[in-house]
Design a protein around this motif. Structure first.
Motif, PDB file in Angstrom:
ATOM      1  N   SER A  81       0.847  -1.190   0.000  1.00 24.46           N
ATOM      2  CA  SER A  81       0.000   0.000   0.000  1.00 24.46           C
ATOM      3  C   SER A  81       0.883   1.240   0.000  1.00 24.46           C
ATOM      4  O   SER A  81       2.036   1.192   0.447  1.00 24.46           O
ATOM      5  CB  SER A  81      -0.909   0.019   1.237  1.00 24.46           C
ATOM      6  N   PRO A  82       0.375   2.390  -0.473  1.00 24.10           N
ATOM      7  CA  PRO A  82       1.147   3.631  -0.362  1.00 24.10           C
ATOM      8  C   PRO A  82       1.555   3.875   1.096  1.00 24.10           C
ATOM      9  O   PRO A  82       0.779   3.640   2.020  1.00 24.10           O
ATOM     10  CB  PRO A  82       0.172   4.696  -0.862  1.00 24.10           C
ATOM     11  N   ASN A  83       2.784   4.328   1.298  1.00 20.93           N
ATOM     12  CA  ASN A  83       3.295   4.516   2.654  1.00 20.93           C
ATOM     13  C   ASN A  83       3.557   5.977   3.006  1.00 20.93           C
ATOM     14  O   ASN A  83       4.201   6.276   4.011  1.00 20.93           O
ATOM     15  CB  ASN A  83       4.557   3.678   2.877  1.00 20.93           C
ATOM     16  N   THR A  84       3.060   6.901   2.166  1.00 19.78           N
ATOM     17  CA  THR A  84       3.109   8.325   2.488  1.00 19.78           C
ATOM     18  C   THR A  84       1.787   8.953   2.053  1.00 19.78           C
ATOM     19  O   THR A  84       0.999   8.342   1.338  1.00 19.78           O
ATOM     20  CB  THR A  84       4.259   9.037   1.750  1.00 19.78           C
ATOM     21  N   ASP A  85       1.580  10.200   2.473  1.00 17.89           N
ATOM     22  CA  ASP A  85       0.367  10.910   2.067  1.00 17.89           C
ATOM     23  C   ASP A  85       0.616  11.819   0.866  1.00 17.89           C
ATOM     24  O   ASP A  85      -0.270  12.574   0.461  1.00 17.89           O
ATOM     25  CB  ASP A  85      -0.201  11.723   3.228  1.00 17.89           C
ATOM     26  N   HIS A  86       1.820  11.751   0.279  1.00 18.96           N
ATOM     27  CA  HIS A  86       2.152  12.625  -0.848  1.00 18.96           C
ATOM     28  C   HIS A  86       2.417  11.858  -2.135  1.00 18.96           C
ATOM     29  O   HIS A  86       2.695  12.482  -3.161  1.00 18.96           O
ATOM     30  CB  HIS A  86       3.380  13.481  -0.512  1.00 18.96           C
ATOM     31  N   ASP A  87       2.316  10.529  -2.106  1.00 14.39           N
ATOM     32  CA  ASP A  87       2.632   9.752  -3.302  1.00 14.39           C
ATOM     33  C   ASP A  87       1.639   8.614  -3.449  1.00 14.39           C
ATOM     34  O   ASP A  87       1.259   7.974  -2.456  1.00 14.39           O
ATOM     35  CB  ASP A  87       4.057   9.187  -3.203  1.00 14.39           C
ATOM     36  N   ALA A  88       1.245   8.348  -4.673  1.00 17.43           N
ATOM     37  CA  ALA A  88       0.260   7.300  -4.938  1.00 17.43           C
ATOM     38  C   ALA A  88       0.859   5.907  -4.862  1.00 17.43           C
ATOM     39  O   ALA A  88       0.114   4.914  -4.851  1.00 17.43           O
ATOM     40  CB  ALA A  88      -0.362   7.507  -6.317  1.00 17.43           C
ATOM     41  N   TYR A  89       2.193   5.817  -4.808  1.00 18.45           N
ATOM     42  CA  TYR A  89       2.867   4.519  -4.805  1.00 18.45           C
ATOM     43  C   TYR A  89       3.623   4.322  -3.493  1.00 18.45           C
ATOM     44  O   TYR A  89       4.090   5.284  -2.880  1.00 18.45           O
ATOM     45  CB  TYR A  89       3.854   4.437  -5.969  1.00 18.45           C
ATOM     46  N   PRO A  90       3.826   3.059  -3.081  1.00 14.67           N
ATOM     47  CA  PRO A  90       4.770   2.807  -1.991  1.00 14.67           C
ATOM     48  C   PRO A  90       6.168   3.219  -2.441  1.00 14.67           C
ATOM     49  O   PRO A  90       6.576   2.928  -3.572  1.00 14.67           O
ATOM     50  CB  PRO A  90       4.665   1.293  -1.772  1.00 14.67           C
ATOM     51  N   ILE A  91       6.882   3.910  -1.577  1.00 16.53           N
ATOM     52  CA  ILE A  91       8.141   4.535  -1.993  1.00 16.53           C
ATOM     53  C   ILE A  91       9.233   4.314  -0.953  1.00 16.53           C
ATOM     54  O   ILE A  91       8.984   4.377   0.261  1.00 16.53           O
ATOM     55  CB  ILE A  91       7.920   6.049  -2.262  1.00 16.53           C
ATOM     56  N   HIS A  92      10.428   3.982  -1.427  1.00 11.60           N
ATOM     57  CA  HIS A  92      11.670   3.951  -0.639  1.00 11.60           C
ATOM     58  C   HIS A  92      11.703   2.871   0.435  1.00 11.60           C
ATOM     59  O   HIS A  92      12.494   2.968   1.386  1.00 11.60           O
ATOM     60  CB  HIS A  92      11.953   5.311  -0.018  1.00 11.60           C
ATOM     61  N   GLY A  93      10.858   1.842   0.327  1.00 10.74           N
ATOM     62  CA  GLY A  93      10.932   0.755   1.285  1.00 10.74           C
ATOM     63  C   GLY A  93      10.329   1.104   2.628  1.00 10.74           C
ATOM     64  O   GLY A  93       9.474   1.993   2.742  1.00 10.74           O
ATOM     65  N   SER A  94      10.781   0.426   3.665  1.00  8.76           N
ATOM     66  CA  SER A  94      10.209   0.615   4.999  1.00  8.76           C
ATOM     67  C   SER A  94      11.241   0.995   6.053  1.00  8.76           C
ATOM     68  O   SER A  94      10.872   1.419   7.152  1.00  8.76           O
ATOM     69  CB  SER A  94       9.494  -0.670   5.452  1.00  8.76           C
ATOM     70  N   ALA A  95      12.542   0.854   5.758  1.00  7.90           N
ATOM     71  CA  ALA A  95      13.570   1.108   6.773  1.00  7.90           C
ATOM     72  C   ALA A  95      13.576   2.555   7.234  1.00  7.90           C
ATOM     73  O   ALA A  95      13.873   2.851   8.400  1.00  7.90           O
ATOM     74  CB  ALA A  95      14.943   0.722   6.235  1.00  7.90           C
ATOM     75  N   TRP A  96      13.254   3.485   6.330  1.00  4.23           N
ATOM     76  CA  TRP A  96      13.309   4.910   6.660  1.00  4.23           C
ATOM     77  C   TRP A  96      12.154   5.355   7.549  1.00  4.23           C
ATOM     78  O   TRP A  96      12.178   6.462   8.096  1.00  4.23           O
ATOM     79  CB  TRP A  96      13.354   5.751   5.381  1.00  4.23           C
ATOM     80  N   GLN A  97      11.142   4.508   7.705  1.00  7.85           N
ATOM     81  CA  GLN A  97       9.971   4.868   8.506  1.00  7.85           C
ATOM     82  C   GLN A  97       9.936   4.151   9.849  1.00  7.85           C
ATOM     83  O   GLN A  97       8.894   4.090  10.492  1.00  7.85           O
ATOM     84  CB  GLN A  97       8.703   4.585   7.704  1.00  7.85           C
ATOM     85  N   GLN A  98      11.081   3.629  10.280  1.00 13.25           N
ATOM     86  CA  GLN A  98      11.164   2.919  11.545  1.00 13.25           C
ATOM     87  C   GLN A  98      12.350   3.427  12.359  1.00 13.25           C
ATOM     88  O   GLN A  98      13.316   3.977  11.812  1.00 13.25           O
ATOM     89  CB  GLN A  98      11.318   1.414  11.301  1.00 13.25           C
ATOM     90  N   ALA A  99      12.286   3.228  13.661  1.00 10.80           N
ATOM     91  CA  ALA A  99      13.384   3.601  14.557  1.00 10.80           C
ATOM     92  C   ALA A  99      14.473   2.538  14.506  1.00 10.80           C
ATOM     93  O   ALA A  99      14.193   1.343  14.533  1.00 10.80           O
ATOM     94  CB  ALA A  99      12.862   3.760  15.984  1.00 10.80           C
ATOM     95  N   TRP A 100      15.721   2.988  14.420  1.00 17.43           N
ATOM     96  CA  TRP A 100      16.879   2.096  14.413  1.00 17.43           C
ATOM     97  C   TRP A 100      17.500   2.038  15.807  1.00 17.43           C
ATOM     98  O   TRP A 100      17.365   2.971  16.609  1.00 17.43           O
ATOM     99  CB  TRP A 100      17.908   2.578  13.403  1.00 17.43           C
ATOM    100  N   HIS A 101      18.200   0.955  16.072  1.00 18.12           N
ATOM    101  CA  HIS A 101      18.853   0.717  17.357  1.00 18.12           C
ATOM    102  C   HIS A 101      20.346   1.015  17.241  1.00 18.12           C
ATOM    103  O   HIS A 101      20.962   0.729  16.205  1.00 18.12           O
ATOM    104  CB  HIS A 101      18.644  -0.742  17.772  1.00 18.12           C
ATOM    105  N   VAL A 102      20.929   1.601  18.288  1.00 18.85           N
ATOM    106  CA  VAL A 102      22.365   1.866  18.318  1.00 18.85           C
ATOM    107  C   VAL A 102      23.062   0.644  18.901  1.00 18.85           C
ATOM    108  O   VAL A 102      22.998   0.396  20.106  1.00 18.85           O
ATOM    109  CB  VAL A 102      22.692   3.127  19.141  1.00 18.85           C
TER     110      VAL A 102
END
Length: 296
Positions: A81-102
């Motif tokens: 499914s689209p993963n932003t409110d500005h684009d009709a397509y799913p874009i750039h995967g999912s890693a950028w929308q999650q918190a990373w661990h140090v």
């Protein structure tokens, strides 16, 4: 509460990371001059919680847009499914929308990790290091799901742009896109977009994938007195985004062109079984122009 920053430095530059916001870089600058080497993130950008307001973020398990509501894997259709409110397509995967661990952190190195279940199980890692003015990012993605899936990888740096900004990045072809921003034709690069020699960025909008890239790039910022010498492995393509009238542009090293999941042969994608990995290494070397002209 704003997310915490993680700081790195070497003798020439300093960098701040914001792991909780997509494993992103917030700022990278010269110690001596204070010049931003990536697009600077002010406090409002830091408080936004959006990697798209920051300096650089990781792309996994694909880059850019995917059409048709998903893609075919050996075990069946993977719906997206689209993963932003500005684009009709799913874009750039999912890693950028999650918190990373140090996982590790020293004065000049950070190891960030992400265990994701979206859109399938995978583990992403970034090793980010500063050494003598060189920012190095080694990104690795390991497929953890029991069912194989297609993977792509990349990075999304934003860079300062002025009238004196120039780019050299030799490629062989460009993917021309239709009005829906999806490529449909691979063709020769028009003269205004041919950066085999150092030249200014074009005045018109560019938002395209370039193929046959040799993995090197030079960005000069004459008015700011420095250049960035770039080197990549694990990416045969770059995405160039030059919005009209903006004070930034994007030069994105990526393993595959836009919508590669639906292009013949799935160029640049890798079908990974459980436990298999794909990797990209990218470096940006800060060089003051007086030093660069002297051959150091």
């Amino acid at each position: 509460m704003p997310a915490s920053l993680l700081h790195l430095e070497d003798r020439l530059t300093c960098l701040s990371l914001i792991p909780a916001v997509g494993g992103s870089i917030a700022n990278w600058s010269s110690k001596q001059t204070g010049q931003p080497l990536l697009r600077p993130s002010d406090q409002q950008a830091l408080n936004s919680g959006s990697p798209r307001r920051l300096a650089c973020y990781p792309l996994a398990p694909w880059s850019n847009r995917i059409a048709e509501g998903g893609f075919e894997c050996p075990d069946g259709w993977l719906a997206l499914s689209p993963n932003t409110d500005h684009d009709a397509y799913p874009i750039h995967g999912s890693a950028w929308q999650q918190a990373w661990h140090v996982a590790e952190h020293s004065s000049s190195h950070a190891h960030l990790t992400l265990n994701s279940n979206q859109p399938f199980a995978y583990r992403a890692e970034q090793h980010i290091e500063l050494r003598d003015g060189r920012l190095s990012i080694r990104m690795r993605v390991t497929h953890l799901d029991a069912h194989p899936a297609w993977h792509g990888i990349g990075l999304h740096p934003y860079l300062p742009r002025t009238p004196q900004t120039q780019l050299c990045a030799a490629a062989q072809t460009v993917w021309k896109a239709s009005d829906d921003k999806l490529p449909n034709t691979q063709c020769a690069i028009p003269p205004d977009w041919n950066f085999s020699q150092l030249k200014p960025l074009p005045d018109e909008l560019v938002d395209h994938a370039f193929g046959g890239w040799d993995g090197t790039c030079l960005i000069t910022q004459a008015d700011a007195g420095y250049q960035l010498a770039c080197q990549v492995s694990g990416a045969d393509y770059f995405l160039l985004y030059c919005p009209v009238g903006s004070d930034f542009f994007c030069f994105e090293p990526v393993s595959h062109p836009i919508n590669a999941h639906h292009l013949p042969g799935k160029p640049g994608l890798r079908l990974l079984q459980q436990g298999q990995s794909t990797e990209l290494e990218f470096s940006l070397h800060y060089q003051p122009l007086t030093q660069a002209e002297g051959g150091d």
